[in-house]
Design a protein around this motif. Sequence first.
Motif, PDB file in Angstrom:
ATOM      1  N   ARG A   1       0.834  -1.201   0.000  1.00 52.13           N
ATOM      2  CA  ARG A   1       0.000   0.000   0.000  1.00 52.13           C
ATOM      3  C   ARG A   1       0.869   1.252   0.000  1.00 52.13           C
ATOM      4  NH1 ARG A   1      -2.459   0.342   5.085  1.00 52.13           N
ATOM      5  NH2 ARG A   1      -2.917  -1.825   4.708  1.00 52.13           N
ATOM      6  N   GLU A   2       1.909   1.258   0.834  1.00 52.22           N
ATOM      7  CA  GLU A   2       2.814   2.401   0.909  1.00 52.22           C
ATOM      8  C   GLU A   2       3.559   2.608  -0.408  1.00 52.22           C
ATOM      9  OE1 GLU A   2       5.223   1.680   4.353  1.00 52.22           O
ATOM     10  OE2 GLU A   2       3.587   2.123   5.721  1.00 52.22           O
ATOM     11  N   ALA A   3       3.965   1.527  -1.047  1.00 54.85           N
ATOM     12  CA  ALA A   3       4.662   1.620  -2.327  1.00 54.85           C
ATOM     13  C   ALA A   3       3.735   2.197  -3.400  1.00 54.85           C
ATOM     14  CB  ALA A   3       5.180   0.249  -2.748  1.00 54.85           C
ATOM     15  N   LEU A   4       2.481   1.781  -3.406  1.00 55.55           N
ATOM     16  CA  LEU A   4       1.519   2.303  -4.374  1.00 55.55           C
ATOM     17  C   LEU A   4       1.234   3.786  -4.137  1.00 55.55           C
ATOM     18  CD1 LEU A   4      -0.981  -0.676  -4.591  1.00 55.55           C
ATOM     19  CD2 LEU A   4       0.567   0.122  -6.385  1.00 55.55           C
ATOM     20  N   LEU A   5       1.122   4.172  -2.881  1.00 56.34           N
ATOM     21  CA  LEU A   5       0.910   5.584  -2.563  1.00 56.34           C
ATOM     22  C   LEU A   5       2.090   6.433  -3.019  1.00 56.34           C
ATOM     23  CD1 LEU A   5      -0.711   5.361   0.988  1.00 56.34           C
ATOM     24  CD2 LEU A   5      -1.791   6.184  -1.109  1.00 56.34           C
ATOM     25  N   GLU A   6       3.289   5.953  -2.771  1.00 61.27           N
ATOM     26  CA  GLU A   6       4.495   6.683  -3.174  1.00 61.27           C
ATOM     27  C   GLU A   6       4.576   6.794  -4.692  1.00 61.27           C
ATOM     28  OE1 GLU A   6       7.584   9.089  -2.817  1.00 61.27           O
ATOM     29  OE2 GLU A   6       6.453   8.319  -1.110  1.00 61.27           O
ATOM     30  N   ALA A   7       4.241   5.725  -5.390  1.00 59.98           N
ATOM     31  CA  ALA A   7       4.249   5.751  -6.853  1.00 59.98           C
ATOM     32  C   ALA A   7       3.231   6.768  -7.377  1.00 59.98           C
ATOM     33  CB  ALA A   7       3.957   4.365  -7.411  1.00 59.98           C
ATOM     34  N   GLY A   8       2.086   6.832  -6.745  1.00 59.93           N
ATOM     35  CA  GLY A   8       1.061   7.796  -7.139  1.00 59.93           C
ATOM     36  C   GLY A   8       1.511   9.222  -6.907  1.00 59.93           C
ATOM     37  N   LYS A   9       2.189   9.456  -5.796  1.00 63.06           N
ATOM     38  CA  LYS A   9       2.714  10.792  -5.514  1.00 63.06           C
ATOM     39  C   LYS A   9       3.748  11.193  -6.555  1.00 63.06           C
ATOM     40  CE  LYS A   9       2.141  10.523  -0.506  1.00 63.06           C
ATOM     41  NZ  LYS A   9       2.850  10.454   0.779  1.00 63.06           N
ATOM     42  N   THR A  10       4.619  10.276  -6.892  1.00 59.35           N
ATOM     43  CA  THR A  10       5.649  10.559  -7.890  1.00 59.35           C
ATOM     44  C   THR A  10       5.019  10.860  -9.236  1.00 59.35           C
ATOM     45  OG1 THR A  10       7.252   9.169  -6.731  1.00 59.35           O
ATOM     46  CG2 THR A  10       7.699   9.636  -9.046  1.00 59.35           C
ATOM     47  N   LYS A  11       4.019  10.077  -9.622  1.00 61.47           N
ATOM     48  CA  LYS A  11       3.338  10.304 -10.899  1.00 61.47           C
ATOM     49  C   LYS A  11       2.673  11.682 -10.906  1.00 61.47           C
ATOM     50  CE  LYS A  11       0.021   8.336 -14.097  1.00 61.47           C
ATOM     51  NZ  LYS A  11      -0.920   7.275 -14.379  1.00 61.47           N
ATOM     52  N   GLY A  12       2.051  12.040  -9.812  1.00 62.07           N
ATOM     53  CA  GLY A  12       1.416  13.356  -9.707  1.00 62.07           C
ATOM     54  C   GLY A  12       2.429  14.482  -9.808  1.00 62.07           C
ATOM     55  N   LYS A  13       3.559  14.318  -9.144  1.00 63.52           N
ATOM     56  CA  LYS A  13       4.610  15.332  -9.201  1.00 63.52           C
ATOM     57  C   LYS A  13       5.170  15.452 -10.607  1.00 63.52           C
ATOM     58  CE  LYS A  13       6.066  15.065  -4.379  1.00 63.52           C
ATOM     59  NZ  LYS A  13       7.149  14.677  -3.469  1.00 63.52           N
ATOM     60  N   LEU A  14       5.281  14.342 -11.309  1.00 65.78           N
ATOM     61  CA  LEU A  14       5.771  14.388 -12.687  1.00 65.78           C
ATOM     62  C   LEU A  14       4.822  15.169 -13.592  1.00 65.78           C
ATOM     63  CD1 LEU A  14       7.193  10.798 -13.252  1.00 65.78           C
ATOM     64  CD2 LEU A  14       8.466  12.940 -13.307  1.00 65.78           C
ATOM     65  N   GLU A  15       3.528  14.991 -13.399  1.00 64.17           N
ATOM     66  CA  GLU A  15       2.548  15.731 -14.187  1.00 64.17           C
ATOM     67  C   GLU A  15       2.639  17.225 -13.900  1.00 64.17           C
ATOM     68  OE1 GLU A  15       0.684  14.632 -16.738  1.00 64.17           O
ATOM     69  OE2 GLU A  15       1.821  12.791 -16.405  1.00 64.17           O
ATOM     70  N   ILE A  16       2.774  17.574 -12.634  1.00 63.88           N
ATOM     71  CA  ILE A  16       2.931  18.977 -12.256  1.00 63.88           C
ATOM     72  C   ILE A  16       4.215  19.535 -12.859  1.00 63.88           C
ATOM     73  CG2 ILE A  16       3.349  20.539 -10.305  1.00 63.88           C
ATOM     74  CD1 ILE A  16       1.495  18.634  -8.663  1.00 63.88           C
ATOM     75  N   LEU A  17       5.283  18.769 -12.770  1.00 65.03           N
ATOM     76  CA  LEU A  17       6.573  19.171 -13.325  1.00 65.03           C
ATOM     77  C   LEU A  17       6.454  19.452 -14.820  1.00 65.03           C
ATOM     78  CD1 LEU A  17       9.657  19.537 -13.073  1.00 65.03           C
ATOM     79  CD2 LEU A  17       9.871  17.062 -13.356  1.00 65.03           C
ATOM     80  N   LYS A  18       5.820  18.547 -15.561  1.00 68.86           N
ATOM     81  CA  LYS A  18       5.644  18.727 -17.000  1.00 68.86           C
ATOM     82  C   LYS A  18       4.847  19.994 -17.305  1.00 68.86           C
ATOM     83  CE  LYS A  18       5.705  13.795 -18.087  1.00 68.86           C
ATOM     84  NZ  LYS A  18       4.894  12.657 -18.544  1.00 68.86           N
ATOM     85  N   ASN A  19       3.801  20.234 -16.523  1.00 72.21           N
ATOM     86  CA  ASN A  19       2.970  21.421 -16.743  1.00 72.21           C
ATOM     87  C   ASN A  19       3.752  22.700 -16.476  1.00 72.21           C
ATOM     88  OD1 ASN A  19       0.662  20.047 -17.522  1.00 72.21           O
ATOM     89  ND2 ASN A  19      -0.103  19.879 -15.430  1.00 72.21           N
ATOM     90  N   ILE A  20       4.512  22.731 -15.397  1.00 72.08           N
ATOM     91  CA  ILE A  20       5.314  23.913 -15.071  1.00 72.08           C
ATOM     92  C   ILE A  20       6.341  24.170 -16.167  1.00 72.08           C
ATOM     93  CG2 ILE A  20       7.067  24.822 -13.471  1.00 72.08           C
ATOM     94  CD1 ILE A  20       5.517  23.413 -11.207  1.00 72.08           C
ATOM     95  N   MET A  21       6.986  23.109 -16.620  1.00 65.85           N
ATOM     96  CA  MET A  21       7.984  23.257 -17.682  1.00 65.85           C
ATOM     97  C   MET A  21       7.356  23.812 -18.957  1.00 65.85           C
ATOM     98  SD  MET A  21      10.134  19.713 -17.077  1.00 65.85           S
ATOM     99  CE  MET A  21      11.032  19.857 -18.620  1.00 65.85           C
ATOM    100  N   ALA A  22       6.198  23.283 -19.325  1.00 63.71           N
ATOM    101  CA  ALA A  22       5.543  23.699 -20.561  1.00 63.71           C
ATOM    102  C   ALA A  22       5.023  25.133 -20.478  1.00 63.71           C
ATOM    103  CB  ALA A  22       4.394  22.746 -20.886  1.00 63.71           C
ATOM    104  N   LYS A  23       4.375  25.480 -19.386  1.00 61.43           N
ATOM    105  CA  LYS A  23       3.756  26.800 -19.262  1.00 61.43           C
ATOM    106  C   LYS A  23       4.777  27.915 -19.135  1.00 61.43           C
ATOM    107  CE  LYS A  23      -0.653  25.257 -17.516  1.00 61.43           C
ATOM    108  NZ  LYS A  23      -1.671  25.336 -16.466  1.00 61.43           N
TER     109      LYS A  23
END
Length: 62
Positions: A12-34
């Motif tokens: 469960r903890e590994a899945l939560l961490e993976a989800g957080k990382t995926k979310g941060k990557l999406e935010i990162l991509k958006n910040i870079m693009a904008k």
Amino acid sequence: MFVFEWDEKEEREALLEAGKTKGKLEILKNIMAKNNWPAERALEFMGIAKSQYNQYISLLQI
């Protein structure tokens, strides 16, 4: 004979961490693009520790 031990809490903890990382990557991509920023500038803006920059940059390239 194969013995497999499954730890539900660890999974469960590994899945939560993976989800957080995926979310941060999406935010990162958006910040870079904008802002037309390189990954390092966006990571700094997000408050990500410099020791984790390579991890996030390598995940961007996948």
